[in-house]
Design a protein around this motif. Structure first.
Motif, PDB file in Angstrom:
ATOM      1  N   ASN A 165       1.308   8.877  -7.571  1.00 46.23           N
ATOM      2  CA  ASN A 165       0.231   7.720  -7.509  1.00 46.23           C
ATOM      3  C   ASN A 165       0.003   6.853  -6.701  1.00 46.23           C
ATOM      4  O   ASN A 165       1.102   6.444  -5.597  1.00 46.23           O
ATOM      5  CB  ASN A 165       0.303   7.129  -8.963  1.00 46.23           C
ATOM      6  N   ASP A 166      -1.012   6.253  -6.179  1.00 51.92           N
ATOM      7  CA  ASP A 166      -1.317   5.265  -5.112  1.00 51.92           C
ATOM      8  C   ASP A 166      -1.210   3.952  -5.692  1.00 51.92           C
ATOM      9  O   ASP A 166      -1.619   3.537  -6.926  1.00 51.92           O
ATOM     10  CB  ASP A 166      -2.556   5.535  -4.416  1.00 51.92           C
TER      11      ASP A 166
ATOM     12  N   PHE B  54       0.912  -1.135  -0.038  1.00 56.76           N
ATOM     13  CA  PHE B  54       0.017   0.064  -0.100  1.00 56.76           C
ATOM     14  C   PHE B  54       0.874   1.390  -0.028  1.00 56.76           C
ATOM     15  O   PHE B  54       1.719   1.440   0.982  1.00 56.76           O
ATOM     16  CB  PHE B  54      -0.815  -0.072   1.448  1.00 56.76           C
TER      17      PHE B  54
ATOM     18  N   GLU C 248       0.656   5.299  -0.675  1.00 61.12           N
ATOM     19  CA  GLU C 248       0.097   6.660  -0.955  1.00 61.12           C
ATOM     20  C   GLU C 248       1.033   7.958  -1.390  1.00 61.12           C
ATOM     21  O   GLU C 248       1.982   7.959  -0.687  1.00 61.12           O
ATOM     22  CB  GLU C 248      -0.485   7.062   0.506  1.00 61.12           C
ATOM     23  N   GLY C 249       0.451   8.472  -2.543  1.00 57.62           N
ATOM     24  CA  GLY C 249       1.434   9.405  -3.201  1.00 57.62           C
ATOM     25  C   GLY C 249       2.851   8.842  -3.375  1.00 57.62           C
ATOM     26  O   GLY C 249       3.933   9.745  -3.392  1.00 57.62           O
TER      27      GLY C 249
ATOM     28  N   ALA D 251      -2.299  -0.133  -4.357  1.00 60.03           N
ATOM     29  CA  ALA D 251      -3.184  -0.812  -3.390  1.00 60.03           C
ATOM     30  C   ALA D 251      -3.062  -2.341  -3.749  1.00 60.03           C
ATOM     31  O   ALA D 251      -4.063  -2.456  -4.630  1.00 60.03           O
ATOM     32  CB  ALA D 251      -4.395  -0.391  -2.765  1.00 60.03           C
TER      33      ALA D 251
ATOM     34  N   ALA E  46       7.318   8.622  -1.040  1.00 60.11           N
ATOM     35  CA  ALA E  46       5.676   8.444  -0.897  1.00 60.11           C
ATOM     36  C   ALA E  46       5.559   9.183   0.232  1.00 60.11           C
ATOM     37  O   ALA E  46       6.209   9.814   0.909  1.00 60.11           O
ATOM     38  CB  ALA E  46       5.456   6.920  -0.755  1.00 60.11           C
ATOM     39  N   LYS E  47       4.208   9.642   0.474  1.00 61.52           N
ATOM     40  CA  LYS E  47       3.625  10.187   1.525  1.00 61.52           C
ATOM     41  C   LYS E  47       3.467   9.214   2.872  1.00 61.52           C
ATOM     42  O   LYS E  47       3.731   9.350   3.929  1.00 61.52           O
ATOM     43  CB  LYS E  47       2.168  10.680   1.259  1.00 61.52           C
ATOM     44  N   ARG E  48       3.108   7.756   2.342  1.00 58.32           N
ATOM     45  CA  ARG E  48       2.964   6.730   3.163  1.00 58.32           C
ATOM     46  C   ARG E  48       3.282   5.353   2.464  1.00 58.32           C
ATOM     47  O   ARG E  48       2.707   5.483   1.431  1.00 58.32           O
ATOM     48  CB  ARG E  48       1.725   6.944   4.145  1.00 58.32           C
TER      49      ARG E  48
END
Length: 835
Positions: free
Chosen positions: A607-608, A586, A588-589, A610, A658-660
């Motif tokens: 982009n994400d 996963f 995020e960003g 998942a 990434a952000k996370r």
């Protein structure tokens, strides 16, 4: 002399013999022809006619330059030197044929000189020993690999299908095999996309008993079972390792002393990445240039030492798979990100370490010169400062600090004995610090005092004779002399003895000058001999601390990489990934780490991602397989590569762009992105693509990460579509691993009906006749491929574009009518891709 040359050729079969003749290195016969082409030398001969012997040569001072070229071309080189000097012990010129011997053999895999090695890349010699597996007809391969300069030595038994993966990971400079396997090993090397030199040696080198004997000599009689090997299963690996030792004994006997142990390599201890995936992801080398720049390693390489740069490549080539070990690295990087001052001071100290690993190797080989030892002194002087800086550290940083021996005695001895700015070679002299050795000081004083005496003597003779132009000179043939021009010949005293006549002058000597010459020249020669003795003593002293030096080099390499990773994370705003064992991915960003550096700031679209593998107990909140659709140039390949690089970064111990991010540990990584034909073995592009896809389907596990791009595009539309669908169905039903599947087959979007399969698309906007690529990934499937529009952007003529557009309309109309004709015949559970 030619008998000496032939003896050297017999001593070194397959080698180019550089034969020292005076101030030149000469090559003869086939050696001359080959070297002339490789080194751009003039091919000549002493005789004429059909039986003339070809010759080529170069001045002796160009040896290092030409060695680099020959080794880079994969050649084995034997250096045959003149053992007898130009003068005998009584100072008179030597008479008769000078004695010559092979003093050194250099091959791509055992090169140890700084000029022959890439500082950012390990130099592996790999032995390959194919055998038929016990109790089956399958071929398994014993592999053994050594970095002679560093002394690292490992061995393994692997299936034949995995050999290319290991060769791609190691990037060997030279491969060693039995003569009977030369053709087979050549195929394996070419199959891995390598141009490594392949050297064959007698078959019996790889037999069990000779190999065991060779290993016993290198390991001091230690039993291999105590090193992690299991008999009889690991015998092929030990055969390869024994052949490596025999090769070193034949060509570089001092390198055997560099071997401390032999490690057993086991599968599953690192993230497994096959050779096609390494090329596709450009982990340590750009496929377009072959250089580190433009690769993932190029982005992360802010290391301060060559050994740190090599360690970074190793971490990226073989990331970890154990959660505790990964978290330990991430904890260390996080601490260095948080403590900017500590990281900056560590980076400053590491800058002065140099290549301690290879310097130690040259000491063990007996080739370390004064400058090498001076660099070791500088490196060891930094060790206490590193220990002090890490005094309050915890976790991995504290473990590293605790393992460093300050080696105070080594740095103190070197700094006390050597001057600053030492020459590279001992023969240059002048490197021992004044005051260190009284005997040497006396000799230096005599030599320098003798020269001062000669200056005074010249002044005295000018006063005595009244010849103002009289001067004292020196050459290697006649020694010191008094030179008087012919115009003043009548003023020469009777005690002057004429020594030589030259143009417009006469040269003389005197009994007093001859006596002083013997004293001065003797002192200079004796001083140099004394310096060489002291150098050898120092080299032996440093060699006694090899284990502490090797340990310090190993720790410095890891510390250097951790500091570099922290620097990248801090400067680029990367975040620490959460490492899990539940099979999720996963992000995020997320951003592509290489493109982020290459493109202007702010232009890369995040982009994400998942994904969640179908593991027992998994929540199943995300799809295991994502079908990625959209136009060419839209960013599909970038998006799926980005996911793979996130996993590699996280498991290597790096923060991620990434952000996370949450990364479930991946056991095997497969990335089939683009393929080319293999003309050498007659394999078409489509066949290569299918072979790579077959490998993925046969070897992937539920914990693997699979990246597939345009499967089936190399054949007809319906064949390709059928293959692509069946591949997705197999991964969904039989494997359940995390998969990103980029495709232009828009019909595959219907597979979203299957459990664990989802669709995402790369967005694009049409503005009149032009396209705007948004590079954003969003849920859902694309409804067209925009191929004709992309063709127009590429410059296809307008008439061709118009005709293609008309044909496309007709093809789409035919395709929409086809399902109605087939629907009645389709089984109830058959998924129609055309609906």
């Amino acid at each position: 002399m030619m008998q000496q040359f032939e003896a050297a050729k017999a001593r070194c079969p397959g080698a180019l013999v550089l034969f020292r003749m005076g101030d030149f290195y000469e090559l003869f016969g086939d050696d001359a022809r080959e070297a002339a082409a490789l080194l751009d030398l003039t091919l000549t001969s002493r005789d004429k006619g059909p039986d003339a012997l070809p010759m080529a040569g170069f001045p002796h001072h160009q040896l290092d330059v030409h060695l680099v070229k020959l080794v880079a071309a994969g050649r084995r080189v034997a250096i045959c030197e003149q053992i007898d000097g130009p003068a005998s012990s009584d100072g008179k010129p030597a008479k008769g044929l000078l004695r010559r011997e092979v003093t050194r053999i250099v091959t791509p895999g055992i090169a140890a000189d700084e000029s022959l090695l890439d500082p950012a890349r390990s130099n592996w010699l790999v032995a390959v020993a194919p055998v038929v597996a016990r109790g089956s007809d399958e071929v398994e391969v014993g592999l053994a690999w050594i970095d002679v300069a560093a002394g690292r030595f490992e061995a393994a038994v692997v299936p034949r299908a995995d050999v290319a993966d290991h060769l791609q990971r190691l990037e060997p400079a030279e491969c060693l095999c039995a003569e009977k396997h030369r053709e087979l090993v050549g195929e394996l090397v070419r199959g891995a996309g390598r141009s490594s030199a392949v050297t064959s040696r007698p078959d019996w080198w790889f037999d069990e008993t000779p190999a065991a004997d060779a290993l016993g000599r290198a390991l001091g009689g230690r039993r291999v079972e105590g090193l992690g090997f299991e008999l009889p299963d690991d015998r092929p690996a030990l055969a390869a390792a024994g052949a490596v030792v025999s090769y070193l004994e034949e060509n570089e006997p001092t390198a055997v002393g560099r071997i401390v142990s032999l490690a057993a390599w086991r599968p599953g201890h690192r993230l497994e990445i096959d050779e096609a995936s390494r090329r596709s992801l450009e982990l340590v080398r750009s496929t377009s240039t072959g250089r580190r720049e433009g690769s993932l390693a190029g982005v992360l390489d802010r290391t301060k030492t060559p050994l740190g740069a090599r360690r970074l490549g190793e971490w990226l080539s073989a990331p970890l798979v154990e959660k505790a070990a990964i978290d330990a690295r991430l904890d260390a990087v996080a601490a260095l990100v948080a403590h900017t001052g500590l990281a900056a001071r560590l980076a400053e100290k590491l800058t002065g370490v140099g290549d301690l690993e290879r310097l130690t190797g040259r000491v063990i080989a007996g080739r370390a010169g004064p400058r090498d030892l001076e660099r070791i002194g500088q490196a060891t002087a930094v060790l206490p400062e590193l220990i002090s800086l890490l005094a309050g550290a915890t976790g991995l940083l504290a473990t590293l600090a605790a393992g460093i021996d300050p080696l105070d005695g080594v740095s103190a001895r070197i700094n006390a004995q050597l001057r600053e700015g030492c020459p590279m070679f001992g023969r240059d002299g002048g490197f021992i610090r004044p005051g260190y050795d009284p005997q040497l000081d006396d000799l230096v004083e005599l030599a320098s005092g003798g020269k001062a005496w000669i200056t005074r003597y010249q002044a005295e003779q000018i006063d005595r004779t009244g010849i103002a132009s009289l001067k004292v000179g020196y050459n290697r043939v006649f020694g010191f002399f008094l030179e008087v021009s012919r115009a003043h010949a009548e003023k020469v005293p009777a005690d002057y003895v004429r020594k030589q006549t030259v143009k417009n002058a006469e040269r003389y000597t005197t009994a007093e000058l001859d006596e002083r010459q013997r004293q001065v020249l003797g002192a200079e020669d004796e001083a140099l001999r004394r310096e060489l003795v002291l150098l050898d003593d120092l080299r032996s002293f440093v060699a006694e601390h090899r284990s502490q030096l090797d340990r310090a080099a190993d720790i410095i390499a890891s510390l250097d990489v951790l500091v570099a990773l922290a620097d990248v994370a801090r400067s680029r705003g990367w975040v620490r990934p959460e490492i899990t064992t539940d099979g999720g991915l996963f992000v995020e960003g997320g951003r592509h780490p290489v493109l982020e550096q290459m493109l202007p700031a702010g232009t890369l679209v995040p982009n994400d991602i998942a994904l969640e593998a179908r593991l027992p107990g998994a929540a199943g909140s995300a799809a295991a397989i994502l079908l990625v659709t959209g136009p060419n140039m839209g960013g599909k390949s970038t998006f799926i590569r980005q996911a793979a690089l996130m996993a590699v970064l996280a498991q290597a111990g790096s923060f991620v762009p990434a952000k996370r991010a949450t990364v479930g540990i991946v056991d095997r990584l497969f990335a089939r992105i683009g393929a080319g034909d293999d003309l050498a073995r007659g394999a078409s592009t489509f066949l290569v693509e299918m072979e790579q896809t077959a490998r993925i389907l046969n070897r992937s596990t539920p914990r693997s990460l699979v990246i597939l791009d345009e499967v089936g595009r190399g054949t007809s539309t319906f064949d390709g579509l059928a293959i692509a669908q069946s591949v997705v169905e197999h991964l969904q039903a039989q494997v359940g691993c995390r998969t990103l599947f980029a495709t232009h087959y828009l019909q595959l979007a219907a597979l979203e009906r299957l459990p664990g399969v989802g669709n995402v698309q790369v967005l694009v906007q049409q503005h009149r006749e032009s396209l705007v690529f948004l590079h954003q990934v969003a849920p859902g499937a694309a409804d067209k491929s925009w191929g004709v529009h992309v063709a127009r952007l590429a410059g296809i003529p307008a008439a061709v574009i118009d005709r293609a557009r008309d044909l496309l309309i007709g093809f789409e109309a035919d395709a929409s009518a086809a399902p109605k004709a087939r629907r009645k015949a389709a089984p109830a559970d058959q998924l129609s891709l055309f609906e």
